[in-house]
Design an enzyme around this catalytic site. Sequence first.
Site, PDB file in Angstrom:
ATOM      1  N   ASP A  31      10.598 -11.124  -2.127  1.00 45.85           N
ATOM      2  CA  ASP A  31      12.159 -11.355  -2.809  1.00 45.85           C
ATOM      3  C   ASP A  31      12.913 -11.977  -2.702  1.00 45.85           C
ATOM      4  O   ASP A  31      12.861 -12.901  -1.123  1.00 45.85           O
ATOM      5  CB  ASP A  31      12.453  -9.731  -2.897  1.00 45.85           C
ATOM      6  CG  ASP A  31      13.602  -9.960  -3.789  1.00 45.85           C
ATOM      7  OD1 ASP A  31      13.947 -10.831  -4.092  1.00 45.85           O
ATOM      8  OD2 ASP A  31      14.446  -8.537  -3.749  1.00 45.85           O
ATOM      9  N   ASP A  37       7.821  -1.444  -4.441  1.00 47.09           N
ATOM     10  CA  ASP A  37       7.958  -1.448  -3.809  1.00 47.09           C
ATOM     11  C   ASP A  37       9.322  -0.955  -3.044  1.00 47.09           C
ATOM     12  O   ASP A  37      10.056  -0.995  -4.343  1.00 47.09           O
ATOM     13  CB  ASP A  37       8.957  -3.606  -2.859  1.00 47.09           C
ATOM     14  CG  ASP A  37      10.135  -2.923  -3.396  1.00 47.09           C
ATOM     15  OD1 ASP A  37      10.734  -3.471  -3.031  1.00 47.09           O
ATOM     16  OD2 ASP A  37       9.772  -4.052  -4.585  1.00 47.09           O
TER      17      ASP A  37
END
Length: 376
Positions: free
Chosen positions: A92, A271
């Site tokens: 990320d 996620d």
Amino acid sequence: MQFILHHTDSKSKARAGTMTTDHGAIQTPIFMPVGTVASVKSVHQREIKDDIDADIILGNTYHLFLRPKIDILKQAGGLHKFMGWNRNILTDSGGYQVYSLSQNRKIKEEGVKFKSHIDGSTHLFTPERVMEIQRVIGADIIMAFDECTPYPCEYKYAQRSMHMTHRWLDRCIAHLNKTPYQYDYAQTFFPIVQGSTYVDLRKQSAEYIAEVGAEGNAIGGLSVGEPAEEMYAMTEVVCNILPEDKPRYLMGVGTPINILENIALGIDMFDCVMPTRNARNGMLFTAHGTINIKNKKWENDFSEIDEMGITFVDKEYSKAYLRHLFVANEYLGKQIATIHNLGFYLWLVREARKHILEGDFTPWKNQMVKQMDKRL
């Protein structure tokens, strides 16, 4: 990266596919355990690989940038070597962490100036800098730098933020094109759709991202406090626009029910910290509902954690034993609960894939949603 779409469910938009990077194949739909700081909390990499059998885990650019720091990761030869993980990693970009630091950051066109939550030091994340950092980290899939808007969010703010995220995306791509890979394998870049919970903005952003032609696409700015129905509505709008032949990643989602409902809308990748965070607090996910293992009702229940025996630890330990570990504040309790929850999440997406391929995903999904929506 290659993505092969094997089958789409006839009664929904659920898909089964295979993504392949230089670190191996990933069967979709997939859930990625969150390893924020080069560690999935409470469990060993060996357990993530051998017991849970995860094809891919997630790391975070913001946290890795601050600790252990990029120079250490570069000396180690990248995150894979640093943490002893030879399968896939996604990073990320840090946009969500910047969002969560609302009291300690300033967002401008150039980028985001923020204070470290560790020592208060000041740093600047620009799209260019974030691409350089992710090159050094060396994840197989890297994310564009974006702004994650809060919920609720005024329309004008969401609109301004979305356009800035698009401008940042253009800068990310331009910089990546002149920034070589750091290691002996390729990296795949995903842009991120934004637009809060406004249909017209989500459509604009999805169209902009689709035009980029990246190898995969992500949907951000959801699971930030909005009702589940709004999340599903925005996901559906975006999935109707994003290309079918590219994987779709819904960031930060979610509960087991959220995952199944979004698979039905066409999402391939997920996620969330929920399975690991809830596990450390004694909350277990099962096929028949959630369990607070610290409750006294489990004190003399010697049955398996999940009677279906679907995860590695279910065959080894009883509810009574796991409750005892939590009451005694033994670290092993958190470890067992974490392995169970992650194992359950991976079981769930694999079962979803199996039912998509067999053609009965929708009735199976509807039954599972009813079963899991219970407190045991």
